[in-house]
Design a protein around this motif. Structure first.
Motif, short mmCIF file in Angstrom:
data_model
loop_
_atom_site.label_atom_id
_atom_site.label_comp_id
_atom_site.label_asym_id
_atom_site.label_seq_id
_atom_site.Cartn_x
_atom_site.Cartn_y
_atom_site.Cartn_z
N ASP A 1 0.83 -1.21 0.00
CA ASP A 1 0.00 0.00 0.00
C ASP A 1 0.87 1.26 0.00
O ASP A 1 0.56 2.24 -0.66
N ILE A 2 1.96 1.21 0.77
CA ILE A 2 2.87 2.38 0.80
C ILE A 2 3.45 2.58 -0.59
O ILE A 2 3.42 3.68 -1.16
N LEU A 3 3.97 1.49 -1.17
CA LEU A 3 4.60 1.61 -2.49
C LEU A 3 3.56 2.03 -3.54
O LEU A 3 3.85 2.81 -4.44
N LYS B 1 14.30 -0.11 3.35
CA LYS B 1 15.09 -0.27 2.13
C LYS B 1 14.17 -0.16 0.91
O LYS B 1 14.48 0.55 -0.06
N SER B 2 13.03 -0.84 0.95
CA SER B 2 12.19 -0.84 -0.25
C SER B 2 11.45 0.48 -0.42
O SER B 2 11.25 0.93 -1.55
N LYS C 1 12.00 2.70 -3.82
CA LYS C 1 10.86 3.13 -4.65
C LYS C 1 10.86 4.66 -4.77
O LYS C 1 10.70 5.21 -5.86
N ALA C 2 11.05 5.34 -3.63
CA ALA C 2 11.03 6.81 -3.66
C ALA C 2 12.11 7.33 -4.62
O ALA C 2 11.85 8.21 -5.44
N LYS C 3 13.30 6.75 -4.52
CA LYS C 3 14.40 7.22 -5.37
C LYS C 3 14.13 6.91 -6.85
O LYS C 3 14.37 7.73 -7.72
N TRP D 1 21.46 1.92 1.65
CA TRP D 1 20.07 2.03 1.18
C TRP D 1 19.86 3.28 0.32
O TRP D 1 18.79 3.50 -0.22
N ASP D 2 20.86 4.14 0.28
CA ASP D 2 20.80 5.35 -0.54
C ASP D 2 19.79 6.38 -0.01
O ASP D 2 19.18 7.13 -0.79
N VAL D 3 19.60 6.37 1.30
CA VAL D 3 18.75 7.38 1.94
C VAL D 3 19.35 8.77 1.70
O VAL D 3 20.57 8.93 1.75
#
Ligand code: PLP
Ligand code: KYN
Length: 444
Positions: free
Chosen positions: A172-174, A203-204, A208-210, A234-236
């Motif tokens: 649902d978030i994704l 991580k996921s 997805k955001a990136k 995780w590339d935050v």
């Protein structure tokens, strides 16, 4: 059995439990003894190490005063005191040293990071977060959105659990991110939700955001020192946290922030202060700001040395016991044990049934924290039934009178969090014993 997994003894003996008679545990059989403390998710305990280090700073202040900035009896000159803390903090969040700064407070740092990383345009201006985020975050998001001339009602997307559920599903978030991709500027969730205890799939969500071209930041108030983190890998983009919960730095302790090294040459401090200026020339007081490379360039003021010393003491203990992977292993066992005991209670109502049972007349409780250990940290959140029936307050009162410290979140939730550094199986056993007793009393 290794020291990590022997749940009968604390992993570290350095932490001071609050004393029963001091906290109003009037029905405790042992008024002079330490209480059962399951509230490290709100405020961690004082360690002997932190206590000693703060005393040393006070002594250095008393005996050396301003000289202590550059020359210090324990070789912790105040000008560079955060240099000792940064590597330890970086390890706990999975970052390199230049990506973290030990500074400020959580909400201050959140604003500072949003000022740099939330750059809305007419097309991309929305912020996505979880519904019912900690109020400070809600206020920060709304005020940032307003400062840019947008309407929070329209610009903030809050992801809610499905009807009949308490926590969010990853899909649902994704899905919300995908559905709104072209209008989202910033994705900012808490790593672990303060109310439900849900550990979001960081991580996921970040990936997805990136992939969708959004900036991804995290509020790690309840994740720092609780679960292993890999912010760099995780590339935050950025993260902020407080250290007074699982980090045991003391009430209002100094906080932390992370900025991914990818940004270091791109994003320079927008609101500069002298402590962000590079150390080599800071005390020459030049008129032009030349920032320390990386996250530490965002420091504004000289940090409170007492607060830094207190955090340093606790983080040393984290390191000595083997760091977050060791703590996580123990935490899974402790919280798993607490979960099992609670589910075996005759007052336990499975979460699926709790929604329909919410109006039942006899007292009970369910657990709204995910049952999957990978989707939670140390904390379990208990929802008391019937909802709105005033049961929680009575149970909480009973617990504290018997020397069990959890915390109450109005109207119906008690949070219990065994901290792997200092809690044992006996703490979990005592908490559940008194919880059952409280409900026995209320059922009569
Ligand atoms: C998720 C979360 N965000 C923000 C805060 C606010 O922190 P502070 O008062 O340290 O700014 C807290 C705790 O108080 C929190 O749990
Ligand atoms: N700093 C505090 C001061 C007083 C009372 C609570 C707090 C908390 O930190 C609350 C915490 N954020 C929570 O998740 O409940």
């Amino acid at each position: 059995m290794s020291a990590t997994t022997d749940l009968n003894v604390p992993l570290s003996n350095e932490f001071l439990r609050p004393i029963n008679r001091e906290i109003g545990a009037v029905d405790s059989p042992e008024p002079g003894n330490g209480a059962v403390y399951l509230c490290g998710n709100s405020l961690g305990l004082l360690s002997n190490r932190s206590n000693q280090m703060v005393q040393e700073e006070l002594k250095a202040w008393g005996t050396r005063a301003v000289v202590g900035h550059f020359s210090h009896p324990q070789d912790r000159p105040w000008v560079t005191c955060t240099d000792k803390v940064n590597p330890l903090m970086a390890e706990l969040v999975g970052a390199n040293e230049k990506e973290v700064a030990c500074m400020g407070t959580l909400t201050n740092n959140l604003h500072l990071m949003m000022d740099s990383f939330y750059k809305p345009t007419a097309e991309r201006y929305k912020i996505v977060c979880e519904a019912k985020a900690f109020p400070s975050d809600q206020y920060a998001f709304a005020s940032q959105v307003k400062a840019h001339g947008f309407d929070p009602e329209e610009a903030i997307i809050e992801v809610s659990p499905r009807d009949g559920e308490y926590t969010l599903r990853e899909e649902d978030i994704l899905g919300v991110l995908e559905a709104n991709a072209s209008s989202i500027a910033l994705v900012l969730f808490s790593g672990i939700q303060y109310y439900t205890g849900q550990y979001f799939p960081m991580k996921s969500i970040t990936k997805k955001a990136k992939d969708l071209g959004c900036i991804c930041g995290w509020d790690l108030a309840h994740a720092f020192g609780n679960v292993p983190l890999s912010l760099h890998d995780w590339d935050v983009d950025f993260a902020v946290w407080c250290t007074y919960k699982y980090g045991n730095s003391g009430p209002g302790g100094i906080a932390g922030l992370f900025i991914h090294e990818r940004w270091h040459k791109v994003e320079k401090p927008k609101y500069a202060g002298w402590w962000g200026h590079e150390l080599a020339t800071r005390f020459k007081m030049p008129p032009k700001f030349s920032p320390t490379p990386g996250a530490q360039g965002f420091q504004q003021s000289n940090p409170c040395v007492l607060a830094v010393a207190s955090l340093y003491g606790s983080l040393q203990i984290f390191k000595e016991v083997g760091g977050t992977s060791v703590l996580r292993e123990r935490s899974l066992l402790l919280t798993g044990h607490l979960d099992q005991l609670l589910r075996a209670s005759k007052y336990f109502v499975p979460p699926g049934e709790a929604i329909t049972a919410s109006k039942r007349s006899s007292p009970g409780f369910t657990i709204i924290t995910p049952s999957d250990p990978e989707a939670r940290g140390a904390q379990l959140s208990l929802l008391f039934l019937p909802v709105g029936g005033g049961i929680m307050v009575k149970v909480f009162d009973y617990l504290i009178k018997h020397g069990v410290v959890g915390d109450e979140r109005e109207p119906d939730v008690i949070r219990l969090a065994p901290a792997p550094l200092y809690n044992t199986i006996a703490d979990c056993d005592a908490a559940v014993r008194y919880l059952n007793e409280a409900l026995d009393t209320l059922s009569k």
